[in-house]
Design an enzyme around this catalytic site. Structure first.
Site, PDB file in Angstrom:
ATOM      1  N   TYR A 161       0.786  -1.195   0.170  1.00 33.83           N
ATOM      2  CA  TYR A 161       0.176   0.019   0.157  1.00 33.83           C
ATOM      3  C   TYR A 161       0.803   1.346  -0.108  1.00 33.83           C
ATOM      4  O   TYR A 161       1.784   1.382   0.738  1.00 33.83           O
ATOM      5  CB  TYR A 161      -0.977   0.038   1.164  1.00 33.83           C
ATOM      6  N   HIS A 168      -4.197  16.093  -2.707  1.00 38.47           N
ATOM      7  CA  HIS A 168      -4.703  16.123  -1.325  1.00 38.47           C
ATOM      8  C   HIS A 168      -4.588  17.581  -0.648  1.00 38.47           C
ATOM      9  O   HIS A 168      -4.675  17.943   0.381  1.00 38.47           O
ATOM     10  CB  HIS A 168      -3.917  14.890  -0.513  1.00 38.47           C
ATOM     11  N   ASN A 191       0.913  11.455   5.420  1.00 41.78           N
ATOM     12  CA  ASN A 191       0.361  10.717   6.778  1.00 41.78           C
ATOM     13  C   ASN A 191       1.128  11.118   7.730  1.00 41.78           C
ATOM     14  O   ASN A 191       2.001  11.216   8.023  1.00 41.78           O
ATOM     15  CB  ASN A 191       0.563   9.117   6.402  1.00 41.78           C
ATOM     16  N   TYR A 197     -17.251  30.108  46.821  1.00 40.59           N
ATOM     17  CA  TYR A 197     -16.235  29.011  46.158  1.00 40.59           C
ATOM     18  C   TYR A 197     -15.207  29.251  45.280  1.00 40.59           C
ATOM     19  O   TYR A 197     -14.140  28.756  45.241  1.00 40.59           O
ATOM     20  CB  TYR A 197     -16.991  28.018  45.494  1.00 40.59           C
ATOM     21  N   ARG A 227     -12.701  29.785  48.003  1.00 41.33           N
ATOM     22  CA  ARG A 227     -12.300  28.803  48.763  1.00 41.33           C
ATOM     23  C   ARG A 227     -11.713  27.481  47.960  1.00 41.33           C
ATOM     24  O   ARG A 227     -10.928  26.838  48.421  1.00 41.33           O
ATOM     25  CB  ARG A 227     -13.582  28.636  49.633  1.00 41.33           C
ATOM     26  N   PHE A 268      -1.949   6.466  11.844  1.00 40.91           N
ATOM     27  CA  PHE A 268      -2.349   8.046  11.840  1.00 40.91           C
ATOM     28  C   PHE A 268      -3.439   8.402  12.369  1.00 40.91           C
ATOM     29  O   PHE A 268      -3.892   9.644  12.116  1.00 40.91           O
ATOM     30  CB  PHE A 268      -2.670   7.933  10.381  1.00 40.91           C
ATOM     31  N   GLU A 279     -12.332   4.951   5.163  1.00 44.69           N
ATOM     32  CA  GLU A 279     -12.079   5.454   6.409  1.00 44.69           C
ATOM     33  C   GLU A 279     -13.029   5.992   6.983  1.00 44.69           C
ATOM     34  O   GLU A 279     -13.636   7.074   6.929  1.00 44.69           O
ATOM     35  CB  GLU A 279     -11.149   6.781   5.916  1.00 44.69           C
TER      36      GLU A 279
END
Length: 513
Positions: A54, A84, A196, A281, A284, A330, A415
């Protein structure tokens, strides 16, 4: 650019990542060279064998079953970068983009990604010569890695897109040429190796962590000063209380508050005969709230330190056996969880700070003049800064919704579960900035409140903080244009000058200790 540090892949400390984010130069540890070379040779051997692996000789994502011919392998890698590089939005901050480059360099240099020495050398040279890719900040879902942002980084390396050279935005090819660098010609697997990984999400999360740590330290000082302004008690910070619970962050925050207030004449002035039994609060419970935030910040820091020193490529190359194994490193779920934790922590730091501001401007709670002005009515004093703080806190609440619980399928359902780490990490700097402004407003209000107790003084540490504040912002007598005061106070918070002024160690990430 400041002096260089040696980047030792797999062993970089958070302090070193912080220095890189602040502009430190980077030199790669030369001992990494042998592993890099072996990894590249392994990829060459896989290509020579012709077996399908791959990303080396196949398509990507849903197209993984498509075999690519040997003559097209270089084109395959160039195509993945160009296709991409599909991010949108404003560029990520240059300092964060530099950090992303360094994270990618450290990951690839571990010799598990199959990239050639020339690719590593270009990344190192870009860092050294201040060539920083222009990377649109939107487009990653946090798996399969931060593909779109890292594609823009890789595109600049091959001379496509844009890059900053010493802060000037230029076409990438021109920026490289002016820096004396040649665009990269990608080899087998190299485009995928550059794309990646979780470096975009991790860089943003680390930048957020560093900013949040600064806000946290300043908030401890501002909280102690608010306690003094309200003539609150330091009894809730007694070590015995916190030892019984045992929460580590709570214990160290209580110690810091005790130390900050030690020796205060303001505190001694009402130790006996005070009709108030307990403080609100927001005073404190500072150890409980801030301590819990500190524990969460430290947990997130541990995750990010591990991620920054890991390899999140796919497939991973194992030179000892000559294999390339497909996996899922990834997937940025650890970063997504860490970012969500940081978002919740900084949200609460700002929230309790705003409550102290609201207490100080209310005479029924603080015993101080209304809205901290000597002449309320004619003057509005701190009325609207408290409103601004409330607005910022509410904005952070909206942003604090966890990103990691969201997912959306991508790549034709190949994916099918993603982390949304990029969203979770990218919001952190803006949230830290909101919190810095809130804490800055508290600092102004607390300093003003202590002015009403003159001639009584606080501790030496807190008086040093007040003196620093008064160097930047004078006490408020009559209403004036408030905006510059808020800017100056927030800068004190961001710069750590306030924390440094008290000359007392304040708790922080401290993972290397």
């Amino acid at each position: 650019m400041s002096s260089s540090l040696v980047l030792r892949p797999g062993a970089v400390t958070l302090a070193q990542w912080r220095a890189i984010h602040a502009g430190a130069g980077v030199r790669l540890d030369p001992t990494a060279a042998a592993g890099i070379a072996r990894s590249a040779e392994t990829v060459e051997a896989i290509v020579a064998r012709g077996e399908p692996v791959y990303g080396i000789n196949t398509g990507f994502g849903k197209l993984a079953s498509v075999r690519i011919e040997p003559d097209d392998l270089a084109t395959l890698q160039r195509n993945i970068v160009l296709s991409h590089a599909a991010g949108v939005g404003e560029p990520m901050p240059v300092a964060v983009a530099r950090l992303m480059l360094a994270l990618k360099l450290a990951s690839l240099a571990q010799g598990a990604s199959g990239v050639r020495p020339a690719t590593i050398e270009l990344l190192e040279a870009m860092l050294q010569r201040d060539v920083v890719p222009v990377v649109p900040a939107q487009g990653s879902v946090g798996a399969s890695g931060d593909l779109a942002p890292l594609a823009h980084m890789a595109a600049a390396m091959i001379g496509v897109g844009e890059a900053f050279l010493h802060g000037q935005r230029l076409p990438a090819a021109e920026a490289l040429a002016r820096a004396g660098l040649e665009p990269l010609e990608l080899g087998a697997k190299e485009g995928l190796a550059l794309l990646n990984g979780t470096q975009f999400s991790t860089a943003n999360a680390l930048a957020g962590l560093f900013a949040i740590e600064d806000v946290f330290a300043a908030a401890l000082v501002a909280g102690a000063l608010s306690t003094e302004a309200a003539k609150g008690s330091d009894t809730p910070f007694d070590a015995r209380i916190h030892a019984l619970r045992g929460q580590p962050g709570q214990i160290v925050v209580a110690e810091a508050l005790r130390t900050l207030m030690a020796g205060s004449a303001i505190r001694e002035s009402h130790r006996e005969g005070d009709v108030r039994v307990q403080d609100p609060y927001c005073l404190r419970c500072q150890p409980q709230v801030m301590g819990a935030a500190l524990d969460v910040i430290r947990a997130a820091a541990r995750t990010l330190a591990t991620e920054a020193n890991g390899v999140s490529d796919n497939p991973l190359v194992f030179s000892d056996t000559g294999e390339a194994l497909s996996g899922g490193n990834f997937h940025a779920e650890p970063v997504a969880f860490a970012a969500d934790m940081l978002a919740m922590a900084v949200c609460e730091v700002g929230s309790i700070s705003e409550r102290r501001i609201a207490m100080l401007v209310d005479p029924a709670l603080s015993g101080l003049p209304a809205f901290l002005t000597p002449m309320p009515g004619l003057n509005s004093g701190f009325m609207i800064p408290q409103v601004t703080a409330a607005a910022l806190v509410s904005e952070n609440k909206q942003r604090a919704y966890p990103a990691s619980v969201d997912s959306i399928p991508t790549s034709a359902n190949q994916e099918d579960h993603v982390s949304m780490a990029a969203h979770g990490a990218r919001r952190l700097l803006a949230m830290a900035e909101n919190a810095a402004n809130v804490v800055g407003i508290e600092l102004l209000a607390a300093g003003q409140g202590c002015d009403f107790h003159a001639p009584l003084k606080s501790s030496a540490a807190l008086e040093a903080a007040r003196a620093l504040l008064r160097e930047k912002v004078p006490a408020l007598q009559d209403d004036r244009y408030f905006h510059p005061d808020l800017l100056a106070a927030a800068q004190l918070v961001r710069s750590r000058a306030l924390a440094d002024a008290v000359a007392i160690p304040l708790p922080g990430v401290e993972l290397e200790a």
